[in-house]
Scaffold this motif. Structure first.
Motif, PDB file in Angstrom:
ATOM      1  N   SER A  20       0.842  -1.190   0.000  1.00 14.40           N
ATOM      2  CA  SER A  20       0.000   0.000   0.000  1.00 14.40           C
ATOM      3  C   SER A  20       0.880   1.244   0.000  1.00 14.40           C
ATOM      4  N   CYS A  21       0.360   2.299  -0.578  1.00 17.00           N
ATOM      5  CA  CYS A  21       1.091   3.569  -0.601  1.00 17.00           C
ATOM      6  C   CYS A  21       0.066   4.696  -0.587  1.00 17.00           C
ATOM      7  N   VAL A  22       0.236   5.607   0.356  1.00 22.54           N
ATOM      8  CA  VAL A  22      -0.690   6.723   0.499  1.00 22.54           C
ATOM      9  C   VAL A  22       0.065   8.036   0.359  1.00 22.54           C
ATOM     10  N   ALA A  23      -0.464   8.911  -0.453  1.00 22.74           N
ATOM     11  CA  ALA A  23       0.096  10.253  -0.605  1.00 22.74           C
ATOM     12  C   ALA A  23      -0.601  11.192   0.365  1.00 22.74           C
ATOM     13  N   SER A  24       0.191  12.034   1.025  1.00 26.85           N
ATOM     14  CA  SER A  24      -0.379  12.964   1.983  1.00 26.85           C
ATOM     15  C   SER A  24       0.280  14.330   1.850  1.00 26.85           C
ATOM     16  N   GLY A  25      -0.397  15.331   2.398  1.00 28.70           N
ATOM     17  CA  GLY A  25       0.132  16.686   2.324  1.00 28.70           C
ATOM     18  C   GLY A  25      -0.818  17.590   1.560  1.00 28.70           C
ATOM     19  N   PRO A  26      -0.322  18.788   1.183  1.00 25.72           N
ATOM     20  CA  PRO A  26      -1.168  19.753   0.469  1.00 25.72           C
ATOM     21  C   PRO A  26      -1.329  19.379  -1.006  1.00 25.72           C
ATOM     22  N   ILE A  27      -2.180  18.380  -1.256  1.00 25.73           N
ATOM     23  CA  ILE A  27      -2.354  17.815  -2.588  1.00 25.73           C
ATOM     24  C   ILE A  27      -3.579  18.390  -3.271  1.00 25.73           C
ATOM     25  N   PHE A  28      -3.372  18.869  -4.499  1.00 28.38           N
ATOM     26  CA  PHE A  28      -4.496  19.316  -5.316  1.00 28.38           C
ATOM     27  C   PHE A  28      -5.000  18.173  -6.189  1.00 28.38           C
ATOM     28  N   ARG A  29      -4.038  17.450  -6.789  1.00 28.45           N
ATOM     29  CA  ARG A  29      -4.433  16.366  -7.686  1.00 28.45           C
ATOM     30  C   ARG A  29      -3.293  15.359  -7.819  1.00 28.45           C
TER      31      ARG A  29
END
Length: 120
Positions: A20-29
């Motif tokens: 699994s891999c999750v992107a986090s932070g100030p993400i727009f797209r």
């Protein structure tokens, strides 16, 4: 923005693992996402890629055994690995093209890597 990968481990030949891999932070797209791997003494290679619409591509050696998927609502990508072989032993890295909030372009990001070891 960061990518956090998890799910690696030690498994016997023929076994299964799910990364699994999750992107986090100030993400727009989040655009295309994928998994790569690097075995000792070898170059990093692409394993599987998935577009935002769900179109997938795989390296020939994993076709029919690995499945990449994503959850756009969670900014996550997964790699289901079945029928594992010793040749699959490597550090697996997730990768994604991400546009930060207030940014005008996409940047490429890597996760920290997770070790997959297949023992015979």
């Amino acid at each position: 923005v960061q990518l956090q990968a998890s799910g690696g481990g030690l498994v016997q030949v023929g076994g299964s693992l799910r990364l699994s891999c999750v992107a986090s932070g100030p993400i727009f797209r989040v655009d295309d996402m994928g998994w790569y791997r690097q075995a000792p003494g070898k170059q990093r290679e692409v394993v599987a890629l998935i577009t935002t619409s769900g179109r997938t591509t795989y390296v020939d050696s994993v076709k029919g055994r690995f499945t990449i998927s994503r959850d756009n609502a969670k900014n996550a990508v997964y790699l289901q690995m079945n029928s594992l072989r010793p040749g699959d032993t490597a550090v697996y890295y997730c990768n994604a093209n991400i546009r930060r909030i207030l940014a005008s372009t996409f940047q490429n990001y890597w996760g920290q890597g997770t070790q997959v070891t297949v023992s015979s």
